[in-house]
Enzyme design. Structure first.
Site, PDB file in Angstrom:
ATOM      1  CG  HIS A   1      24.446   8.529  48.035  1.00  0.00           C
ATOM      2  ND1 HIS A   1      25.332   9.534  47.713  1.00  0.00           N
ATOM      3  CD2 HIS A   1      23.366   8.736  47.236  1.00  0.00           C
ATOM      4  CE1 HIS A   1      24.810  10.309  46.781  1.00  0.00           C
ATOM      5  NE2 HIS A   1      23.611   9.841  46.468  1.00  0.00           N
TER       6      HIS A   1
ATOM      7  CB  SER B   1      23.399  10.698  43.189  1.00  0.00           C
ATOM      8  OG  SER B   1      22.802  11.646  44.029  1.00  0.00           O
TER       9      SER B   1
ATOM     10  CG  ASP C   1      28.638   9.723  48.627  1.00  0.00           C
ATOM     11  OD1 ASP C   1      28.276   8.533  48.751  1.00  0.00           O
ATOM     12  OD2 ASP C   1      27.892  10.610  48.166  1.00  0.00           O
TER      13      ASP C   1
END
Length: 481
Positions: A123, A229, A153
């Protein structure tokens, strides 16, 4: 209040020191109620700094940019007769125009290979036209996306023209991680620069997080914020135990509940990037369901555990290994499975081409079955068809379902039939309420086994349509006029 903070700090220090084994005896005395102080210079100088120094150079900032087209609003005067008469019929002047705008996203990444292979979250780089990475020593490089796996992901980047070898973070076996272990999270939260936070492992198999197909995450209370992230979650040996991917928050900041993708899954995706850029996952041909308390009682179990086999594809690896409907699978490859998420994760972290052992309970007897790990086969031709005309199916794209197609469409409990792959907006199929993933079973009494059957059933005009289809394993019927 000051004394309270001091006591908390002392407890935290003692816990950290005890985890290293240097003052285990002193810490045991403290737990017994005895007050202790550091007894040597070595104990006083204990720090996470050596771990950070070894890992931080291999954690990068990831900058991704993408160009998007935005349509400007139509002029409110474009249809006004007075303004058209005054300015003339200048339709182009009032027509909506599009303009380009660059969107940017910020995340973190981990270098896992000396030639510049970097792991980050999918993402972070999704839809990116350009990706650039910055190291802790302020060097910056352009990077190419060599693998993007939405299902986990995870994404893999490769630095262009790396030059010298890069520092790396070695992989740990995330299955060895235990609740209570100390971990460090390293990344670039809020874009403020590389940051290190410390915490413990709160859980090792958390599901229902909802950020990927494989619901099996490490939970930690180390502070993780937006920008973290793709960053590293490491143990006190400086090994990668997970890739930080999500937080549970209502404010946008850390609430002490962060999630990381286990290193064993990360390693599979990294290896796939180096072996051709495609993640190939094992298929064994089973459908399973969770075991609740009522089902556990009916099976004679003292507590819910394992997954129950509900379907087996004929001729599949599980079928050839002797797995049967009604078997209770309790472990895969020596790792316990307590729900379908854990079962899927254990299979996904295995390599295609090998074998694994299923521990099975059958009528009170324990069995060990060797199951081959194979690619999902395409047992029938897809025969993709676009349905046109005036039937309720107009606007849908359908194909024959096989294990390979089911794997691509993330349909883990279906093996055959005619599946809806896509539906165009503002078409009959969309208005009726069909969805991609629905499996068509029967049309006006005609059984639908292939896309050819469906086309044949829609060629003649009907005053009424009686349709049966499956959605999420449940058979549904709809009557239309």
């Amino acid at each position: 209040m000051g004394q309270f903070k001091k006591s908390v700090a002392q407890i935290a220090l003692c816990a950290a020191l005890a985890s290293t084994g240097v003052i285990a005896s002193n810490y045991s005395s403290a737990l017994a109620g005895e007050k202790t102080v550091p007894s040597s210079k070595a104990e006083i100088s204990l720090s996470f700094a050596p771990v950070v120094k070894s890992v931080a150079p291999a954690v990068v900032n990831v900058y991704a940019s993408r160009t998007v087209q935005e349509r400007q609003r139509r002029s409110p005067f474009s249809d006004d007769p007075f303004f058209r008469r005054f300015f003339g019929d200048q339709s182009d002047r009032f027509a909506p125009r599009s303009r380009s705008r660059v969107q940017s996203s910020l995340g973190s990444g981990v270098i896992v290979s000396e030639d510049g292979i970097i792991i980050t979250n999918n993402h972070v780089i999704a839809g990116a036209d350009e990706v650039r990475v910055a190291l802790s020593d302020r060097r910056e490089f352009d990077a190419d996306i060599i693998l993007a796996d939405e299902r986990t992901d995870l994404a893999v980047l490769k630095v262009r023209d790396p030059g010298n070898a890069f520092p790396v973070v070695p992989f740990a076996n995330s299955d060895e991680l235990e609740v209570g272990d100390l971990v460090l999270a390293i990344g670039n939260p809020f874009g403020v620069g590389q940051t290190v936070t410390q915490g413990i492992v709160s859980a090792v198999a958390r599901n229902q997080v909802g950020v990927s197909d494989y619901q099996f995450f490490i939970q930690t209370d180390a502070a993780i914020n937006p920008g973290n992230s793709g960053g590293a979650l490491v143990d006190l040996k400086g090994r990668l135990v997970g890739v930080n991917t999500a937080i549970f928050t209502r404010s946008g900041g850390s609430n002490g509940i962060g999630f990381a993708i286990p290193a064993n899954m990360v390693e599979v995706v990294a290896a796939a990037a180096e072996e051709g850029g495609i993640v190939r996952r094992p298929w064994v041909g089973t459908s399973v369901q969770p075991v609740g308390s009522d089902l556990a009682a009916s099976l004679g179990l003292d507590r819910p555990s394992g997954v129950l086999v509900t379907r087996i594809q004929e001729g599949s690896p599980a079928d050839r290994a002797g797995v049967q409907v009604g078997d209770l699978i309790t472990a895969v490859g020596g790792a316990q499975v307590d729900d379908p998420d854990a079962y899927g994760y254990r299979l996904a972290t295995k390599k295609v081409g090998g074998t694994t052992v299923f521990e099975v309970m059958r009528e009170g007897e324990s069995l060990s079955l060797n199951v081959s790990l194979e690619r999902a086969p395409e047992t029938v031709a897809r025969d993709v068809r676009e349905i046109e005309g005036n039937s309720p199916f107009a606007g849908m794209q359908v194909m024959n379902l096989s294990p390979a197609v089911a794997e691509e469409l993330r349909m883990y409990n279906e093996f055959s039939g005619v599946v809806i792959a896509d539906i165009k907006t503002r078409t009959n199929a969309a208005y009726v309420g069909f969805k991609p993933g629905d499996i068509l079973v029967d049309v006006n009494g005609n059984e639908i086994n292939t896309t050819k059957d469906l086309v044949g059933a829609t060629r003649t005009q009907q005053r009424a349509w009686k349709i049966a289809f499956k959605r999420d394993g449940q058979l549904r019927q709809v009557n239309l006029r």
